[in-house]
Enzyme design. Structure first.
Site, PDB file in Angstrom:
ATOM      1  CB  THR A  14      -0.913  -0.005   1.244  1.00 20.83           C
ATOM      2  OG1 THR A  14      -1.811  -1.106   1.125  1.00 20.83           O
ATOM      3  CG2 THR A  14      -1.704   1.279   1.384  1.00 20.83           C
ATOM      4  CB  SER A  57       3.082  -8.008   1.195  1.00 25.48           C
ATOM      5  OG  SER A  57       1.961  -7.998   2.024  1.00 25.48           O
ATOM      6  CB  THR A  86       0.529  -4.085   6.236  1.00 27.08           C
ATOM      7  OG1 THR A  86      -0.735  -4.125   5.571  1.00 27.08           O
ATOM      8  CG2 THR A  86       1.073  -2.677   6.264  1.00 27.08           C
ATOM      9  CG  ASP A  87      -2.141  -8.141   3.114  1.00 28.67           C
ATOM     10  OD1 ASP A  87      -2.530  -7.215   3.855  1.00 28.67           O
ATOM     11  OD2 ASP A  87      -2.779  -8.512   2.108  1.00 28.67           O
TER      12      ASP A  87
HETATM   13  N1  ASP Z   1      -2.489  -5.544   0.353  1.00 26.44           N
HETATM   14  C1  ASP Z   1      -1.438  -4.735   0.871  1.00 26.44           C
HETATM   15  C2  ASP Z   1      -0.150  -5.517   0.893  1.00 26.44           C
HETATM   16  O1  ASP Z   1       0.131  -6.235   1.812  1.00 26.44           O
HETATM   17  C3  ASP Z   1      -1.784  -4.218   2.198  1.00 26.44           C
HETATM   18  C4  ASP Z   1      -0.829  -3.210   2.683  1.00 26.44           C
HETATM   19  O2  ASP Z   1       0.246  -2.995   2.179  1.00 26.44           O
HETATM   20  O3  ASP Z   1      -1.189  -2.604   3.697  1.00 26.44           O
HETATM   21  O4  ASP Z   1       0.589  -5.411  -0.045  1.00 26.44           O
END
Ligand code: ASP
Length: 318
Positions: A14, A57, A86-87
């Site tokens: 993100t 991710s 973050t995933d």
């Molecule tokens: N879908 C995103 C990821 O993990 C979520 C994020 O980055 O917060 O790439």
């Protein structure tokens, strides 16, 4: 004054998204773009920018983590910041803890809110991560995760909410430091090492199978041919009796099996309970216990151990 050299490695997520044509956001911004989102950042440090991969991710693999570990190990710098979705941030953080020697601070960060939205957290998280990476004492903690001005150890950190900005926590421990008024404050000065070594690749098949009320052996049967298996056991590390036959077959075939707890915090038990599927029976069968390591991280540890040709029995409990 000389600015410290910081490697900024962007991997996507993100924090690196930009609005696409049809209203959804897609990963696309590079490390050098991210530096530009924080006014004054270039005055703090001399950045070497790298873009080893650019993916959300959930699309990253242990192979990406291994390549990232090589990039960090070879970097000539005084601190490293990795931006990441973050995933699976906690998985990459722990994989790096297993693969990297503690040389310089290594800090992972990301964002929960899309860039351009009110209160987007990416720039603030990046600034805090850079400040932590410029703090030499952080090297002794192994890779850390910094979001919301909190510093978390790779071994404990987990994403615990799907959408809140305060999405990260370290169940069973809490953050080990924070960034306050631009200063890094550490509550601890050392942390047990998770290091095993840096393999050339990280691609062996190590499966993760969840134990749940009523689970049978079907998923374990499907693990035949895997290099290793981690069981996310109930409570202190137990499995339903109906899984045991398949488990025995896997062990007889020489597949190392590690049981972790699916609870999210606390160690696996060693000898409180007996009976079918208890920790005592699993130990007798030759199942290794993950200790305080959760299932996702136990899986990466087992994968690195196997890749390095180490005896898994010497790597668990971790
Ligand atoms: N879908 C995103 C990821 O993990 C979520 C994020 O980055 O917060 O790439």
């Amino acid at each position: 004054m000389r600015r410290p050299r910081v490697l900024l490695a962007a991997t996507g997520g993100t924090i690196a998204t930009a609005p696409g044509g049809d209203g959804v956001h897609e990963v696309g911004r590079r490390a050098s773009d991210l530096v530009a989102t924080v006014p004054g950042l270039v005055e703090l440090a001399e950045f070497e920018c790298a873009d080893p991969v650019s993916l959300p991710s959930h699309a990253l693999t242990p192979e990406h983590m291994c390549r990232l570990a090589h990039l960090v190990a070879e970097a000539d710098c005084e601190g490293v910041v990795i931006t990441h979705g973050t995933d699976t941030l906690e998985e990459t953080a722990y994989a790096l803890a297993v693969m990297l020697e503690r040389r310089v601070p290594v800090v992972l960060t990301g964002a929960m809110r899309l860039p351009g939205r009110p209160g987007a957290d990416g720039p603030a998280n990046l600034l805090a991560a850079v400040r932590v990476a410029m703090t030499p004492a952080v090297a002794a903690l192994g890779p850390v995760v910094v979001l919301q001005d909190e510093i978390h150890l790779a071994r404990y950190v987990a994403k615990v909410h799907t959408g809140r900005v305060a999405a990260f926590a370290s169940p069973g421990l809490g953050p080990v430091g924070s960034v306050v008024e631009d200063h890094v404050q550490l509550q601890v000065t050392s942390a047990p090492s998770d290091h095993l070594g840096l393999p050339a690749r990280l691609h062996r098949r190590v499966e993760l199978v969840w134990a749940y009320a009523g689970a049978g052996g079907e998923l374990l049967e499907a693990c035949r041919g895997a290099a290793g298996v981690v069981l996310a056991g109930t409570g202190g590390g137990h499995v339903p009796p109906a899984m045991l036959e398949a488990l025995e077959r896997l062990l007889a075939a020489g597949v190392p099996v590690v049981v972790a707890s699916r609870t999210g915090s606390g160690p696996t038990l060693e000898g409180s309970y007996g009976g079918r599927g208890s920790e005592s029976e699993l130990r007798r069968m030759g199942v290794l216990a993950a200790g305080t390591l959760g299932p996702l991280k136990a899986r990466l540890r087992l994968q690195v151990a196997l890749e390095l040709g180490l005896d898994p029995g010497g790597c668990f409990p971790a």
